[in-house]
Scaffold this active site. Sequence first.
Site, short mmCIF file in Angstrom:
data_model
loop_
_atom_site.label_atom_id
_atom_site.label_comp_id
_atom_site.label_asym_id
_atom_site.label_seq_id
_atom_site.Cartn_x
_atom_site.Cartn_y
_atom_site.Cartn_z
N SER A 159 -8.91 7.17 0.86
CA SER A 159 -9.18 5.94 0.14
C SER A 159 -9.14 6.17 -1.38
O SER A 159 -8.11 6.57 -1.92
CB SER A 159 -10.51 5.35 0.61
OG SER A 159 -10.66 4.01 0.20
N ASP A 236 -7.19 -1.44 9.45
CA ASP A 236 -8.01 -1.18 8.26
C ASP A 236 -8.21 -2.49 7.49
O ASP A 236 -7.24 -3.09 7.02
CB ASP A 236 -7.27 -0.15 7.39
CG ASP A 236 -8.07 0.32 6.19
OD1 ASP A 236 -8.87 -0.46 5.65
OD2 ASP A 236 -7.84 1.48 5.76
N HIS A 270 -10.70 2.10 8.74
CA HIS A 270 -10.80 2.86 7.49
C HIS A 270 -11.84 3.99 7.58
O HIS A 270 -12.09 4.67 6.60
CB HIS A 270 -11.20 1.88 6.36
CG HIS A 270 -10.94 2.39 4.97
ND1 HIS A 270 -9.68 2.52 4.44
CD2 HIS A 270 -11.79 2.78 3.97
CE1 HIS A 270 -9.76 2.96 3.19
NE2 HIS A 270 -11.02 3.13 2.87
#
Length: 292
Positions: A159, A236, A270
Amino acid sequence: MRLIFTNRRRMALKQISSNKCFGGLQKVFEHDSVELNCKMKFAVYLPPKAETGKCPALYWLSGLTCTEQNFISKSGYHQAASEHGLVVIAPDTSPRGCNIKGEDESWDFGTGAGFYVDATEDPWKTNYRMYSYVTEELPQLINANFPVDPQRMSIFGHSMGGHGALICALKNPGKYKSVSAFAPICNPVLCPWGKKAFSGYLGTDQNKWKAYDATHLVKSYPGSQLDILIDQGKEDQFLSDGQLLPDNFITACTEKKIPVVFRLQEGYDHSYYFIATFIADHIRHHAKYLNA
């Protein structure tokens, strides 16, 4: 001077914890950071091979709100790192306890959200220098204190940390043997997280932002060999929210003929469940280059 400096740094490491894992040792240390002007913790895994010789170093950069703990306790990377003989280093995601007004007001800016940039704006510029910390200070510290080969180093992350890994590799051709990322923020100048962080840390001049944007950096990358692996969960929420923008990065790589393997993983989100599923693939990707 250099030796004294190195020795001072060597003495300045304070071990916080040490746990045996897959024949190696998962340790956490604290030190006084020169770049960040505060105490910082980092995690380091020493595989069994590190007892008898120097090993390659693989740096992991975590995402928003994380500390050095998230990756080492949730990703399940130890077995693969042990088997491939890699020293794995996981720093924190921002300076801590700097008493800057507003540093703890939101989860996506300030504490736990350093975005791996060197801030140029007050009041952040004195402490928020995560880019220099990750690319210069931390490797120097690791090289001086642990059995690693300074010539063999790679980087990956998740991320915000995936963004960090990509920009570190792209801004320093030849420094890292390989790079990979899980659900990276690929084009921060165009997404809400990036706009908020960059305007706060770097000011309003968006040309300065591009120096920390993987999609823009790829366009001027000088073509030193770099093999990029990216995994992205199809479910995600941040992908559908337009925070990650991998398509922009893939297009830029394709135009520059930079090899990138992009895998859209059906059903994954995620979270660290997603990371844990594919972490061994990423360790293998790096080991191929680091152990060559």
